[in-house]
Scaffold this motif. Structure first.
Motif, short mmCIF file in Angstrom:
data_model
loop_
_atom_site.label_atom_id
_atom_site.label_comp_id
_atom_site.label_asym_id
_atom_site.label_seq_id
_atom_site.Cartn_x
_atom_site.Cartn_y
_atom_site.Cartn_z
N THR A 1 0.91 -1.34 -0.18
CA THR A 1 0.04 -0.10 0.17
C THR A 1 0.84 1.15 0.14
O THR A 1 0.29 2.31 -0.21
N THR A 2 2.06 1.17 0.55
CA THR A 2 2.77 2.24 0.65
C THR A 2 4.24 2.00 0.06
O THR A 2 4.75 0.96 0.29
N ALA A 3 5.02 3.11 -0.35
CA ALA A 3 6.40 2.75 -0.73
C ALA A 3 7.37 3.90 -0.47
O ALA A 3 6.74 5.12 -0.39
N ALA A 4 8.48 3.70 -0.28
CA ALA A 4 9.55 4.89 0.21
C ALA A 4 9.65 5.93 -0.92
O ALA A 4 9.71 5.49 -2.05
N VAL B 1 11.41 11.57 -5.82
CA VAL B 1 10.11 11.00 -6.54
C VAL B 1 9.36 9.90 -5.58
O VAL B 1 10.11 9.49 -4.77
N MET B 2 8.35 10.09 -5.65
CA MET B 2 7.51 8.91 -5.15
C MET B 2 7.77 7.55 -5.50
O MET B 2 7.64 7.41 -6.77
N GLY B 3 8.01 6.72 -4.71
CA GLY B 3 8.18 5.24 -5.06
C GLY B 3 6.76 4.57 -5.18
O GLY B 3 5.69 5.17 -4.91
N HIS B 4 6.73 3.58 -5.99
CA HIS B 4 5.27 2.96 -6.44
C HIS B 4 5.49 1.50 -5.72
O HIS B 4 6.52 0.61 -5.50
N GLU C 1 12.25 -5.56 -8.10
CA GLU C 1 11.57 -6.69 -8.28
C GLU C 1 10.24 -6.45 -8.08
O GLU C 1 9.27 -7.26 -8.32
N GLU C 2 9.79 -5.41 -7.30
CA GLU C 2 8.38 -5.40 -6.87
C GLU C 2 7.75 -4.63 -8.02
O GLU C 2 6.71 -5.10 -8.50
N VAL C 3 8.27 -3.42 -8.60
CA VAL C 3 7.29 -2.88 -9.64
C VAL C 3 7.74 -3.31 -10.93
O VAL C 3 6.63 -3.61 -11.70
N GLY C 4 8.87 -3.62 -11.19
CA GLY C 4 9.15 -4.42 -12.45
C GLY C 4 8.32 -5.79 -12.64
O GLY C 4 7.90 -6.22 -13.57
N ASP D 1 4.00 -9.03 -14.73
CA ASP D 1 2.67 -9.69 -14.27
C ASP D 1 1.18 -9.15 -14.99
O ASP D 1 0.42 -10.01 -15.18
N GLU D 2 1.52 -7.84 -15.30
CA GLU D 2 0.00 -7.33 -15.84
C GLU D 2 0.02 -7.19 -17.18
O GLU D 2 -0.95 -6.88 -17.76
#
Length: 499
Positions: free
Chosen positions: A6-9, A25-28, A199-202, A207-208
């Protein structure tokens, strides 16, 4: 504990030249990726229904905006990467040329194509193209403008939406490109930039998405390729390289030495298509080596916006240590340093001297492993055949360079196992030929960017065959054996006609 779903640094971007903060910048997160794809999927059908002429107009406006914002983009690229200004301009030029090329090519590439039908006159067959949907682009830090945008441009012109994950070290350039695309008239939902952990966003993008475009290491490319294969989606990847350069006996040695310097040290050697191995024919080895080392010693290494700087810094202190360890390993095993071979701490923590080695033994990591830095080794060969054999002794096959008279160079080029071969150039001639496909053989990747396939890979084909008068299986009531005799005779006659 923070829930990463739900949140990222926030991500802090620092300049590798001196460590100063360039921006934040905001992380995703994975949840953000899912939301972005939901937005993109709602917008994409409207975009797909938009006339190609309208898409073309947007991309031509984007072309103009990239050029009019040239200096701003150059400053930003340099701040994020530490590369010299000329190498930064290569990115601006690449994006502008790519946008213009595909803007004019898209209509022809996407138009329905009439092809031969099953039965002459009686079968009308047309191949149609539809966008795949939402394309995922995972781009690297070494070319933060080119790699984030130049693959997205043809995908957008084909009618797709695009979601980009830039490298966390260089997201500001991609975000600026997003602003320019929006200013050109592209709806913001169609090009979304999501910085965040690889690993998370990529992984979530893989996956999408309906098609995945990746530029980066062979190791990561294999992981993403397995994911694409599991999902049965299209996948294109430009991966690593250990690119050779051959100097033939009839080469113009002064020109070859200048060209080799650019081929090895442009972008501080941090590009997949740069040269890391040079094979010089023994007849010209002495003359070429002396000229090449003179070119290297004359290089200006530094930072800042000056156009006279030949080479900037590496992307990070960690990467500098990686380059240093590979060079030190080779030296410890018997390699000799002809130039460089050491950091330049007086310039900053990420500067490394342009380095030339010789006598690199096969058990050194440098011999067949990609360095991705300003390091090249020289070998003397006794014949062109030996040079070709050594050049092809690699798991990679991305780019190669040949220096010779054009006729000699063309013959050598056709024997090299690489996706692009440049004769009397290092890499720019093939890369800049955007009408031709560009990509790697073997462990250097799969799929192609540029050329017709650089756009059509982002589409699905639909074959529409309309049969007239009689079915392919023959007219009703006609004896099947008689029909088979007639068809067999027709095929034999057709073969003779086509000779």
């Amino acid at each position: 504990m923070t829930d990463s779903s739900t949140t990222a640094a926030a991500i802090t971007i620092t300049c590798p030249v001196d460590g100063r903060m360039v921006g934040r910048v905001m992380g995703h997160t994975r949840a953000d990726v899912r939301s972005a794809f939901a937005v993109a999927r709602r917008a994409q059908p409207v975009w797909a229904a938009t006339p190609v002429s309208d898409r073309k107009a947007i991309m031509l406006r984007f072309h103009d905006l990239v050029l009019s914002h040239r200096d701003e983009l150059l400053d930003l690229i340099q701040a994020e990467t530490g590369k010299n200004r000329a190498s930064a301009f290569d990115e601006v030029l690449d994006v502008a040329v790519t946008a213009r090329h595909y803007a004019f090519a898209a209509a022809g590439l996407l138009a329905p194509q009439r092809v031969k039908g099953a039965l002459p006159v009686l079968t009308r067959t047309v191949v149609e193209r539809e966008p795949v949907g939402v394309v995922g682009v995972i781009s690297p830090w070494n070319y933060p403008l080119s790699m984030a945008v130049s693959d997205a441009v043809p995908a957008l012109l084909a009618g797709n939406a695009v979601v980009v994950k830039p490298d966390s070290a260089t997201p500001l350039t991609a975000l600026k490109a997003s602003e320019l695309l929006s200013a050109a008239g592209l709806p913001t939902e169609l090009f979304q930039v999501l910085p965040g952990p690889g690993e998370e966003v990529g992984g979530a993008i893989a996956d999408e998405c309906d098609y995945l475009m990746f530029t980066g290491s062979t190791a990561t490319g294999r992981i993403l390729g397995a994911k694409a294969g599991e999902r049965l989606i299209g996948y294109s990847a430009e991966l690593g390289g250990k690119n050779p350069l051959i100097v033939a006996p009839d080469a113009d040695l002064a020109r070859a030495a200048r060209g080799a310097r650019q081929a090895c040290f442009a972008n501080t050697g941090q590009l997949c298509i740069s040269v890391e191995r040079i094979y010089v024919h023994e007849e010209v080895a002495g003359g070429f080596t002396a000229r090449f080392l003179a070119e290297v010693s004359a290089m200006t290494v530094g930072a800042g916006p000056g156009w006279d700087v030949d080479m900037g810094c590496l992307i990070s202190e960690e990467h500098l240590e990686r380059v240093r360890s590979v060079v030190d390993d080779a030296v410890s095993k018997g390699a000799r340093v002809l130039a460089g071979g050491h950091p330049l701490p007086e310039l900053g923590p990420t500067f490394y001297a342009p380095t030339v080695l010789t006598d690199v033994p096969p058990d050194a990591e440098l011999y067949d492993g990609e360095v991705f830095g300003p390091v090249v080794f020289l070998e003397t060969v006794t014949s062109v055949d030996e040079a070709v054999e050594r050049a092809n002794e690699t798991i990679y096959g991305l780019n190669a360079s040949v220096w010779a008279k054009p006729s000699t160079g063309s013959r050598i080029a056709s024997r090299l196992h690489a996706g692009t071969v440049n004769v009397n150039e290092g890499f720019a001639a093939a890369w800049g030929s955007v009408s031709a496909p560009m990509g790697g053989w073997r462990a250097s990747g799969l799929g192609r960017r540029h050329g017709a396939v650089g756009l059509t890979k982002y589409t699905e084909t639909r074959t529409v065959a309309t049969q007239h008068l009689v079915p392919v299986s023959g007219p009703p009531g006609v004896d099947r054996e008689l029909f088979s005799d007639v068809m067999s005779t027709a095929l034999r006659w057709g073969k003779r006609v086509l000779r």
